[in-house]
Design a protein around this motif. Sequence first.
Motif, mmCIF file in Angstrom:
data_model
loop_
_atom_site.group_PDB
_atom_site.id
_atom_site.type_symbol
_atom_site.label_atom_id
_atom_site.label_comp_id
_atom_site.label_asym_id
_atom_site.label_seq_id
_atom_site.Cartn_x
_atom_site.Cartn_y
_atom_site.Cartn_z
ATOM 1 N N UNK A 67 0.827 -1.203 0.000
ATOM 2 C CA UNK A 67 0.000 0.000 0.000
ATOM 3 C C UNK A 67 0.864 1.258 0.000
ATOM 4 N N UNK A 68 2.001 1.213 0.683
ATOM 5 C CA UNK A 68 2.882 2.382 0.717
ATOM 6 C C UNK A 68 3.477 2.678 -0.655
ATOM 7 N N UNK A 69 3.831 1.631 -1.404
ATOM 8 C CA UNK A 69 4.335 1.836 -2.767
ATOM 9 C C UNK A 69 3.284 2.549 -3.609
ATOM 10 N N UNK A 70 2.023 2.122 -3.497
ATOM 11 C CA UNK A 70 0.967 2.738 -4.284
ATOM 12 C C UNK A 70 0.622 4.141 -3.768
ATOM 13 N N UNK A 71 0.743 4.345 -2.462
ATOM 14 C CA UNK A 71 0.557 5.683 -1.909
ATOM 15 C C UNK A 71 1.624 6.638 -2.441
ATOM 16 N N UNK A 95 -9.600 1.748 -2.966
ATOM 17 C CA UNK A 95 -10.100 2.299 -1.712
ATOM 18 C C UNK A 95 -9.144 2.077 -0.561
ATOM 19 N N UNK A 96 -8.417 0.972 -0.591
ATOM 20 C CA UNK A 96 -7.381 0.747 0.418
ATOM 21 C C UNK A 96 -6.244 1.755 0.253
ATOM 22 N N UNK A 97 -5.895 2.027 -0.992
ATOM 23 C CA UNK A 97 -4.821 2.983 -1.264
ATOM 24 C C UNK A 97 -5.217 4.382 -0.806
ATOM 25 N N UNK A 98 -6.479 4.759 -1.007
ATOM 26 C CA UNK A 98 -6.896 6.084 -0.546
ATOM 27 C C UNK A 98 -6.736 6.220 0.961
ATOM 28 N N UNK A 99 -7.041 5.158 1.695
ATOM 29 C CA UNK A 99 -6.923 5.222 3.155
ATOM 30 C C UNK A 99 -5.464 5.265 3.584
ATOM 31 N N UNK A 100 -4.604 4.523 2.898
ATOM 32 C CA UNK A 100 -3.174 4.589 3.193
ATOM 33 C C UNK A 100 -2.648 6.001 2.917
#
Length: 266
Positions: A67-71, A95-100
């Motif tokens: 998730x951090x890579x995508x953030x 949606x997980x990426x938005x929250x990260x």
Amino acid sequence: MRKAPDGTAFRCAGPEVGPVVVMIHGLGLNQDCWQWTAPALSDRYRVLHYDLFGHGQSTPPPTTPSLSVFSDQLAALLDHCNVGSATLVGFSLGGMITRRFAQDRPDRTDALAILHSPHKRTDAAQDAILKRVEQARSEGPQATVDAALERWFTTSFRRTNPEMMDKVRGWVVANDISIYHTIYRVLADGIDEIVAPRPPITCPALVITADEDFGNGPEMTRAIAAEIAQSKAVILPGLRHMALAENPEAVNTPLRDFLDGLELTK
């Protein structure tokens, strides 16, 4: 289609000076999944959508996906497009990426729309998704796509819309077998770092799912909303995971109302 320096493929639509809305697709898909949503927003909003690393026309992830890579990918894209902050619309893994991202960079997150995205799973549900990850690792995305289509679309819609099934199947099977399962694992294992975030997410949020989205159901949507103070949960009746394609208006109406409400309160 344009490319950022890190190889992210992206498109922009809408007024140059409009509020920025960034749309982030789900696992195995690409930015084309927003073709039913972006037109409903781009008369007023500057809509930016892109392919996640390892999807569509973007380059592979620069390191082990997380998730951090995508953030970080999203932050770099905002930098490239000279966008200070934006409202983020994320579907499923998106949606997980938005929250990260909201945890990592709250100053760059104006609001969130979290569509059909998971919260903490039961042990049985977690075992099931891990089995699908292993199947994708050994056999590729084609091994899991037909079962996915059953989860994503209602039975009647699948039967009467074979062209849509072919379109979405084509997106999924185009993924590289050596990469796809590594990103699938992010969907499976990334939940713990975004559940009960500390510090909590404080921006306004809209959380949507459908009552037949069995992997990302109403209980999960209500749990996500309960963790974000300024949030609203919406449950769409008679739809499954890809409601945004099966019945675009059902998603577009509450999403547009949410975005317009943000502008009215500014």
